[in-house]
Design a protein around this motif. Structure first.
Motif, mmCIF file in Angstrom:
data_model
loop_
_atom_site.group_PDB
_atom_site.id
_atom_site.type_symbol
_atom_site.label_atom_id
_atom_site.label_comp_id
_atom_site.label_asym_id
_atom_site.label_seq_id
_atom_site.Cartn_x
_atom_site.Cartn_y
_atom_site.Cartn_z
ATOM 1 N N THR A 193 0.831 -1.207 0.000
ATOM 2 C CA THR A 193 0.000 0.000 0.000
ATOM 3 C C THR A 193 0.862 1.252 0.000
ATOM 4 O O THR A 193 1.804 1.377 0.795
ATOM 5 C CB THR A 193 -0.922 0.021 1.224
ATOM 6 O OG1 THR A 193 -1.627 -1.227 1.306
ATOM 7 C CG2 THR A 193 -1.925 1.150 1.134
ATOM 8 N N THR A 194 0.553 2.195 -0.874
ATOM 9 C CA THR A 194 1.280 3.461 -0.947
ATOM 10 C C THR A 194 0.633 4.504 -0.046
ATOM 11 O O THR A 194 -0.403 4.268 0.576
ATOM 12 C CB THR A 194 1.303 3.986 -2.381
ATOM 13 O OG1 THR A 194 -0.047 4.322 -2.773
ATOM 14 C CG2 THR A 194 1.855 2.942 -3.340
ATOM 15 N N GLU A 195 1.233 5.699 -0.020
ATOM 16 C CA GLU A 195 0.728 6.775 0.842
ATOM 17 C C GLU A 195 -0.630 7.312 0.386
ATOM 18 O O GLU A 195 -1.325 7.968 1.156
ATOM 19 C CB GLU A 195 1.730 7.928 0.893
ATOM 20 C CG GLU A 195 1.971 8.606 -0.446
ATOM 21 C CD GLU A 195 2.902 9.797 -0.351
ATOM 22 O OE1 GLU A 195 3.066 10.496 -1.368
ATOM 23 O OE2 GLU A 195 3.453 10.034 0.748
ATOM 24 N N ASN A 196 -1.039 7.024 -0.849
ATOM 25 C CA ASN A 196 -2.369 7.440 -1.303
ATOM 26 C C ASN A 196 -3.290 6.237 -1.533
ATOM 27 O O ASN A 196 -4.238 6.295 -2.316
ATOM 28 C CB ASN A 196 -2.282 8.308 -2.554
ATOM 29 C CG ASN A 196 -1.641 7.583 -3.724
ATOM 30 O OD1 ASN A 196 -1.049 6.519 -3.550
ATOM 31 N ND2 ASN A 196 -1.770 8.145 -4.915
ATOM 32 N N ALA A 197 -2.994 5.136 -0.833
ATOM 33 C CA ALA A 197 -3.852 3.940 -0.806
ATOM 34 C C ALA A 197 -4.017 3.299 -2.181
ATOM 35 O O ALA A 197 -5.092 2.799 -2.521
ATOM 36 C CB ALA A 197 -5.214 4.270 -0.207
ATOM 37 N N THR A 198 -2.951 3.319 -2.971
ATOM 38 C CA THR A 198 -2.912 2.551 -4.214
ATOM 39 C C THR A 198 -1.796 1.518 -4.090
ATOM 40 O O THR A 198 -1.176 1.372 -3.043
ATOM 41 C CB THR A 198 -2.662 3.471 -5.426
ATOM 42 O OG1 THR A 198 -1.442 4.199 -5.216
ATOM 43 C CG2 THR A 198 -3.813 4.443 -5.606
ATOM 44 N N GLY A 199 -1.526 0.787 -5.162
ATOM 45 C CA GLY A 199 -0.505 -0.240 -5.130
ATOM 46 C C GLY A 199 0.857 0.287 -5.535
ATOM 47 O O GLY A 199 0.972 1.159 -6.406
ATOM 48 N N ALA A 200 1.918 -0.274 -4.922
ATOM 49 C CA ALA A 200 3.283 0.167 -5.208
ATOM 50 C C ALA A 200 3.912 -0.620 -6.346
ATOM 51 O O ALA A 200 5.073 -0.396 -6.682
ATOM 52 C CB ALA A 200 4.133 0.032 -3.950
#
Length: 439
Positions: free
Chosen positions: A413-420
């Motif tokens: 999870t990234t800082e904007n709630a998407t995938g890394a």
């Protein structure tokens, strides 16, 4: 004795369970039965005719991988992420199977005299799916196999106007444009699903065009429970209901509709020691189409919105810290599309379903994520499903074998709630068969 016997048979219908559920909670078949055409079975009031309807239904299912599920694998949601044991092997790479009859259903439909010049009717319906899951950690027994309230509403219908009051389908769930899959998941996570207590006004604008305006409150299907909240508190803390509007065009072979809604919630009244009046306003937009010819039925549906958790979709809520104040909230973005095609040939109806859903994240800087399909460390970014079925009909009897394959892409999870990126693709095969007898 005869009256006592009738009373004993009728009493269980008065005790429909209404406990909260997750999906984890939910869900149900998309098929809606029409009331029986047989003579009324109940006629306590001469002006009201009452009819029984329903089905007895049994399903067998096999899954090749562990899943997020409801009711002992009756309802499959998505394949679980990789989980390593001490030897580095994937614990979730294990199959399961089950036989269940909890999707059997019973309902009663009443048709009465005119009220204020309108035709009057009411509907009460339940199944045996229950509302809560077996909880091994707390030794909870759950409610699987117990009655669950599905529909409980009354309608008044004038020549061009229809008013519905009570528990019924979410306005974004369109029974005439719902997936025809055999599995009890009914296309869940790709198609909105669920019911809520509501006030719905439908108005014919012409012979083909109508508008539907709805105000509703979530209950059984609900927003995620954030820190400091209790089950369903987000709904009843809010003075405003969710507002929905839908425009629908229908002719003999074609049904087309577009809709929008705004969900209004207040997750908590107290947050981290502060009084909270923080609101969460989540929009959604959708459109659908059904084309029906003698030997082809084609359906498709697409939607995009925020915090679609209550519709049994991926996504949910992100919370944000404020230095000297309560948390504020924002819905995460979700989009989905599906297509279903069937080709009726006498008593046999083959069909296919394709679905795709995507989590689109939220603003950066969140403190916690409350999602279906993810956490602050791992998130299900994309979900794909394909299935094929064959319906075999003989009078009131129906046999439907189905094969279904679902793939979920799990990423950090990234800082904007998407995938890394660098996704793990978890795939699960479901083989199932449904047998049912309708009445």
């Amino acid at each position: 004795m005869r009256k006592a016997h009738l009373l004993f048979v009728s009493l269980p219908l008065l005790f429909f369970s209404q406990q909260n559920s997750l999906p984890q909670d939910s869900l149900a078949a998309s098929t809606v039965l029409a009331p029986s055409a047989s003579p009324p079975l109940i006629n306590a009031r001469p002006q009201v005719q009452t009819y029984w309807y329903g089905w007895a239904r049994t399903e067998y299912s096999y899954d090749s991988r562990e899943l997020a599920y409801a009711r002992e694998y009756q309802l499959n949601l998505f394949p679980l992420d990789f989980k390593a044991d001490l030897n580095g092997e994937d614990i979730h790479a294990a199959g399961s199977s089950n036989y269940l009859s909890i999707t059997s259903r019973v309902g009663v439909r009443a048709v009465g005299p005119k009220i204020w010049g309108a035709k009057s009717s009411a509907n009460l319906e339940a199944d045996f799916f229950g509302n809560t899951e077996l909880n091994r950690s707390t030794s909870g027994t759950g409610s699987t196999g117990l009655l669950r309230l599905r529909q409980a509403n009354l309608t008044l219908e004038w020549p061009s106007t229809r008013l519905l009051v009570g528990q019924s389908w979410y306005p974004s769930y369109v029974p005439d444009v719902s997936p025809g899959v055999a599995s009890f998941n009914g296309g869940i996570l790709f198609n909105p699903f669920g019911w809520a207590t509501q006030l719905r006004l439908s108005q014919k604008l012409s012979s083909h065009l109508s508008v539907h305006i709805t105000a509703y409150k979530d209950r059984e299907f609900q927003a995620p429970v954030v820190e400091g909240a209790s089950s369903n508190s987000a709904t009843y803390n809010s003075l405003l209901p969710t507002f929905s509007t839908q425009l629908q065009y229908q002719e003999q072979q074609l049904l087309v509709g577009v809709g929008a809604e705004l969900q209004n919630l207040q997750p908590v009244k107290e947050s981290r020691g502060y009084k909270s009046s923080e609101k969460l306003h989540s929009p959604m937009f959708y459109g659908y189409l059904r084309y029906q010819a003698p030997h082809l039925t084609l359906k498709t549906y697409a939607l995009k919105g925020e915090n679609l958790h209550h519709l049994v979709m991926l996504g949910g809520i992100a919370s944000y810290r404020q230095l000297e104040g309560p948390d504020r909230y924002q819905g995460t973005k979700t989009s989905a599309v599906w297509m279903d095609a069937s080709m009726p040939v006498k008593k046999t109806v083959p069909g296919v379903f394709l679905g795709y859903s995507h989590q689109g994240g939220t603003d950066p800087g969140y403190a916690e994520l409350y999602l279906r399909g993810g956490s602050t460390t791992r998130i299900l970014t994309d979900l794909y499903r394909a299935s094929a079925r064959v319906e075999i009909k003989e009078h009131s009897f129906l046999l439907v074998p189905e094969i279904e394959y679902t793939v979920g892409s799990w990423e950090d999870t990234t800082e904007n709630a998407t995938g890394a990126g660098d996704a793990f693709h978890a795939g699960s095969l479901r083989l199932m068969a449904r047998v049912m007898y309708s009445f």
